[in-house]
Scaffold this motif. Structure first.
Motif, PDB file in Angstrom:
ATOM      1  N   SER A 192      46.249  49.551  44.399  1.00 27.21           N
ATOM      2  CA  SER A 192      46.177  50.118  45.750  1.00 27.21           C
ATOM      3  C   SER A 192      46.257  51.637  45.709  1.00 27.21           C
ATOM      4  CB  SER A 192      47.311  49.566  46.608  1.00 27.21           C
ATOM      5  OG  SER A 192      48.563  49.985  46.099  1.00 27.21           O
ATOM      6  N   ASN A 221      48.817  53.406  45.024  1.00 26.70           N
ATOM      7  CA  ASN A 221      50.139  53.930  45.368  1.00 26.70           C
ATOM      8  C   ASN A 221      50.873  54.500  44.158  1.00 26.70           C
ATOM      9  OD1 ASN A 221      50.837  53.748  48.252  1.00 26.70           O
ATOM     10  ND2 ASN A 221      50.189  51.635  47.976  1.00 26.70           N
ATOM     11  N   GLN A 256      50.100  63.242  53.189  1.00 26.99           N
ATOM     12  CA  GLN A 256      49.629  64.076  52.073  1.00 26.99           C
ATOM     13  C   GLN A 256      49.183  65.459  52.556  1.00 26.99           C
ATOM     14  OE1 GLN A 256      46.875  61.092  50.520  1.00 26.99           O
ATOM     15  NE2 GLN A 256      47.740  61.389  48.498  1.00 26.99           N
ATOM     16  N   GLY A 272      59.312  49.244  45.407  1.00 25.50           N
ATOM     17  CA  GLY A 272      59.181  49.588  44.005  1.00 25.50           C
ATOM     18  C   GLY A 272      60.487  49.544  43.237  1.00 25.50           C
ATOM     19  N   ARG A 320      52.685  61.309  39.629  1.00 21.43           N
ATOM     20  CA  ARG A 320      53.859  61.151  40.494  1.00 21.43           C
ATOM     21  C   ARG A 320      54.626  59.862  40.217  1.00 21.43           C
ATOM     22  NH1 ARG A 320      52.450  60.228  45.281  1.00 21.43           N
ATOM     23  NH2 ARG A 320      54.585  60.223  45.995  1.00 21.43           N
ATOM     24  N   LYS A 321      53.903  58.758  40.083  1.00 25.77           N
ATOM     25  CA  LYS A 321      54.575  57.479  39.890  1.00 25.77           C
ATOM     26  C   LYS A 321      53.931  56.697  38.757  1.00 25.77           C
ATOM     27  CE  LYS A 321      57.380  57.779  43.468  1.00 25.77           C
ATOM     28  NZ  LYS A 321      58.770  58.145  43.163  1.00 25.77           N
ATOM     29  N   GLN A 360      52.636  42.219  40.879  1.00 25.40           N
ATOM     30  CA  GLN A 360      52.935  43.269  41.855  1.00 25.40           C
ATOM     31  C   GLN A 360      52.691  44.650  41.241  1.00 25.40           C
ATOM     32  OE1 GLN A 360      56.917  43.774  43.376  1.00 25.40           O
ATOM     33  NE2 GLN A 360      56.149  44.377  45.382  1.00 25.40           N
ATOM     34  N   MET A 394      57.864  44.739  49.237  1.00 24.32           N
ATOM     35  CA  MET A 394      56.448  45.095  49.142  1.00 24.32           C
ATOM     36  C   MET A 394      56.237  46.601  49.002  1.00 24.32           C
ATOM     37  SD  MET A 394      54.349  42.051  50.193  1.00 24.32           S
ATOM     38  CE  MET A 394      52.898  42.899  50.491  1.00 24.32           C
ATOM     39  N   VAL A 398      58.352  53.086  38.952  1.00 20.73           N
ATOM     40  CA  VAL A 398      58.569  52.132  40.036  1.00 20.73           C
ATOM     41  C   VAL A 398      58.366  50.741  39.453  1.00 20.73           C
ATOM     42  CG1 VAL A 398      57.947  53.656  41.927  1.00 20.73           C
ATOM     43  CG2 VAL A 398      56.174  52.352  40.812  1.00 20.73           C
ATOM     44  N   TYR A 399      59.244  49.824  39.850  1.00 19.22           N
ATOM     45  CA  TYR A 399      59.188  48.484  39.295  1.00 19.22           C
ATOM     46  C   TYR A 399      58.440  47.516  40.199  1.00 19.22           C
ATOM     47  CZ  TYR A 399      62.919  49.509  35.889  1.00 19.22           C
ATOM     48  OH  TYR A 399      63.662  49.999  34.866  1.00 19.22           O
ATOM     49  N   PRO A 451      55.236  55.101  50.185  1.00 18.77           N
ATOM     50  CA  PRO A 451      55.733  53.955  49.428  1.00 18.77           C
ATOM     51  C   PRO A 451      56.594  54.399  48.239  1.00 18.77           C
ATOM     52  CG  PRO A 451      53.439  53.626  49.940  1.00 18.77           C
ATOM     53  CD  PRO A 451      53.788  55.034  50.358  1.00 18.77           C
ATOM     54  N   PHE A 452      57.558  53.596  47.883  1.00 18.28           N
ATOM     55  CA  PHE A 452      58.491  53.863  46.778  1.00 18.28           C
ATOM     56  C   PHE A 452      59.464  54.996  47.099  1.00 18.28           C
ATOM     57  CE2 PHE A 452      54.276  53.132  44.518  1.00 18.28           C
ATOM     58  CZ  PHE A 452      54.375  51.765  44.634  1.00 18.28           C
ATOM     59  N   LEU A 459      51.933  49.170  53.188  1.00 23.01           N
ATOM     60  CA  LEU A 459      51.576  49.643  51.845  1.00 23.01           C
ATOM     61  C   LEU A 459      50.173  50.234  51.857  1.00 23.01           C
ATOM     62  CD1 LEU A 459      52.724  49.639  48.912  1.00 23.01           C
ATOM     63  CD2 LEU A 459      51.309  47.640  48.510  1.00 23.01           C
ATOM     64  N   ARG A 487      42.308  55.848  39.501  1.00 19.59           N
ATOM     65  CA  ARG A 487      41.799  57.194  39.796  1.00 19.59           C
ATOM     66  C   ARG A 487      41.222  57.821  38.545  1.00 19.59           C
ATOM     67  NH1 ARG A 487      46.222  60.225  43.469  1.00 19.59           N
ATOM     68  NH2 ARG A 487      47.009  58.422  44.615  1.00 19.59           N
ATOM     69  N   GLY A 547      53.444  64.119  50.235  1.00 20.98           N
ATOM     70  CA  GLY A 547      53.120  63.043  49.301  1.00 20.98           C
ATOM     71  C   GLY A 547      52.931  61.741  50.069  1.00 20.98           C
ATOM     72  N   THR A 548      53.069  60.617  49.362  1.00 21.49           N
ATOM     73  CA  THR A 548      52.936  59.328  50.041  1.00 21.49           C
ATOM     74  C   THR A 548      54.295  58.664  50.154  1.00 21.49           C
ATOM     75  OG1 THR A 548      52.341  58.389  47.907  1.00 21.49           O
ATOM     76  CG2 THR A 548      50.531  58.893  49.405  1.00 21.49           C
ATOM     77  N   GLY A 582      49.567  54.273  51.815  1.00 22.50           N
ATOM     78  CA  GLY A 582      49.041  54.608  50.490  1.00 22.50           C
ATOM     79  C   GLY A 582      48.134  55.832  50.550  1.00 22.50           C
ATOM     80  N   PRO A 583      47.695  56.313  49.395  1.00 22.69           N
ATOM     81  CA  PRO A 583      46.933  57.567  49.345  1.00 22.69           C
ATOM     82  C   PRO A 583      45.636  57.522  50.160  1.00 22.69           C
ATOM     83  CG  PRO A 583      46.956  56.455  47.215  1.00 22.69           C
ATOM     84  CD  PRO A 583      47.951  55.754  48.063  1.00 22.69           C
ATOM     85  N   PHE A 597      50.444  47.592  42.807  1.00 18.42           N
ATOM     86  CA  PHE A 597      50.907  48.971  43.054  1.00 18.42           C
ATOM     87  C   PHE A 597      49.874  49.977  42.529  1.00 18.42           C
ATOM     88  CE2 PHE A 597      55.773  48.055  43.046  1.00 18.42           C
ATOM     89  CZ  PHE A 597      55.697  47.676  44.374  1.00 18.42           C
TER      90      PHE A 597
END
Lengths: 229, 231
Positions: free
Chosen positions: A150, A152, B81, B172, A102-103, A143, B169, A136-137, B89-90, B67, A85, B86-87, B71-72, A147
């Motif tokens: 994508s 996210n 959103q 996170g 956020r993440k 992976q 997946m 986040v891991y 995932p995680f 995912l 982004r 928010g989203t 996602g966003p 993350f």
């Protein structure tokens, strides 16, 4: 030949160049270093192992599965703070410092050297405590890349090799983390006992240390040990 | 066998997730099962197939779509959103959504089988006694199909406990939020911590065995009623 999956693209190119120049044939198998380690310990028929870290080749050496003194660092990884982004990464870490996201994705530091290096960077920037709740891991660096790729996670620490193509950032926005903020991410290779009598395996390991291979490494954002020292 | 603090956190989180998912699934799975059991519509086949998809799809497929969708830029992500959530995932609730899809057939199918086994007769009798639809459901269907509902709840719970691919997946790996037991075991194995992996894996084997033993034992007790569900 077992190759850590983060080294997939450069190794394909190196192997192709090696096959052209030597006439030997190479069969590549890509996967996680941890799984290869377990498989090699249980008798998998690999001759050479390109790990994503130093610990696993070292442990195989201790277990007596490696040709003595064959272990060497074939590549040194570089870390990047990356986002797809606009406005999150701008050649530096300002947004990371402000905490305005956020993440933050990183590879699991317990499992992946790139994750460990990312934690070191955050420690050195005095941002570990402030950002920890947003981590986040990824199970591995692939992976983690996914993350962030994508969208996210707005930000993430990935390998420069994942986002670099022909010497340029191929997608998104990145801050290449200065090497002094973390210990070098050294990736080691070993000649396994099963490859001890293979001329092809020895020739390949020699080729990987050569000039042509170094060029390929650099085009993917890796460094050689000589660059670091 | 000894568990570290992180292991215990993972166990609690897993139980919390499985309980939440089971409750959600009983609420939304029951009407779906009811409809599937009683409809003569052409849609029965396609809807039944969609519900059963997670039985045959690799969890990675479901995880991948979730995912992307959550996602966003995905359709679910856009909705969450715009609602200011928010989203997903995680987050714990992201795992709940994923697990609801993933464990759906394990809840819907036993309930559907139980309702189908009841047949039309008890409902017709209740209707002639002027019982309304809700009344018929709570005083006729629920008591008579109880074994199906119980089996559904137990299987839904157990299957969520055993989930791995979807969580990996979209989770996170956040301690106390998305790091469930199966992911914790994976991490132990990858880090070559085989002793801890053994402790948690052993506990999972015992848990799953006991659950299935209870389900089968219970079904044998109820066998004269002709309600069975095989895993």
């Amino acid at each position: 030949m077992a190759v850590a999956s983060n080294f997939t693209a450069p190794m394909k190119e190196i192997a192709a160049a090696f096959e052209r120049s030597s006439g030997h044939r190479v069969t590549l198998s890509f996967g996680s270093s941890g799984k290869f380690f377990a498989q090699i310990k249980h008798g998998a028929p690999f001759q050479v192992f390109f790990s994503a870290d130093r610990a696993k080749p070292e442990a195989l050496e201790k277990a007596g599965l490696v040709v003595p003194e064959s272990r060497f660092t074939y590549a040194v990884g570089a870390l990047a703070l990356w986002s797809v982004r606009p406005g999150y990464v701008d050649d530096d870490s300002a947004r990371l410092k402000k905490g305005d996201f956020r993440k933050l994705a990183l590879a699991n530091p317990k499992l992946a050297p790139y994750g460990m290096a990312a934690v070191e960077v955050l420690q050195n920037l005095k941002l570990k405590e402030a950002t920890q709740a947003k981590w986040v891991y990824g199970e591995n660096i692939s992976q983690t890349y996914q993350f962030v790729g994508s969208g996210n996670a707005e930000l993430g620490f990935v390998a420069v090799s994942q986002i670099m193509d022909k010497g340029r950032i191929a997608k998104g926005f990145a801050w290449i983390v200065p090497g002094e903020l973390h210990d070098p991410i050294r990736q080691d290779a070993v000649l396994l006992k099963r490859g001890a009598h293979s001329d092809a395996a020895r020739a390949l390991l020699h080729f990987v240390r050569g000039e042509k291979a170094a060029q390929i490494l650099q085009s993917y954002g890796y460094k050689t040990l000589a660059d670091v020292n | 066998m000894s568990f570290s603090e992180a292991d215990i956190a993972a166990i609690w989180l897993t139980l919390r997730l499985a309980t939440t998912v089971t409750l959600v699934l009983m609420v939304i799975g029951t009407p779906i099962a009811w409809w599937l059991a009683r409809t003569r519509s052409w849609w029965k086949g396609p809807v039944g197939a969609v519900v059963a998809l997670p039985l045959v799809l690799p969890p990675t497929v479901l995880g991948f779509y979730l995912l992307v969708a959550m996602g966003p830029n995905g359709p679910i992500g856009q909705v969450t959103q715009s609602l200011g959530l928010g989203t997903l995932p995680f987050t714990f609730w992201g795992l709940v959504v994923g697990s609801v899809f993933y464990s759906m057939p394990f809840v819907v199918q036993p309930i559907q089988n139980a309702i189908e086994a009841l047949g039309e007769r008890p409902l017709e009798v209740a209707a002639t006694l002027r019982a309304g639809p809700w009344d018929r459901f709570f005083t006729v269907v629920l008591p008579l199909a109880k074994p199906g509902f119980l089996t559904a709840a137990i299987l839904g719970f157990a299957h969520t406990v055993g989930e791995f691919g979807v969580v990996l997946m979209i989770g996170g790996n956040i301690p106390g939020e998305t790091r469930v037991v199966s992911v914790q075991i994976y991490d132990h194995v990858e880090a070559l911590e085989y002793a801890q992996a053994h402790a948690l894996s052993g506990a999972m084997v015992i848990f799953s065995f006991v659950v299935l033993l209870v389900v089968y034992g219970y079904q044998r007790m109820q066998a004269p009623l002709g309600m069975k569900y095989r895993v």
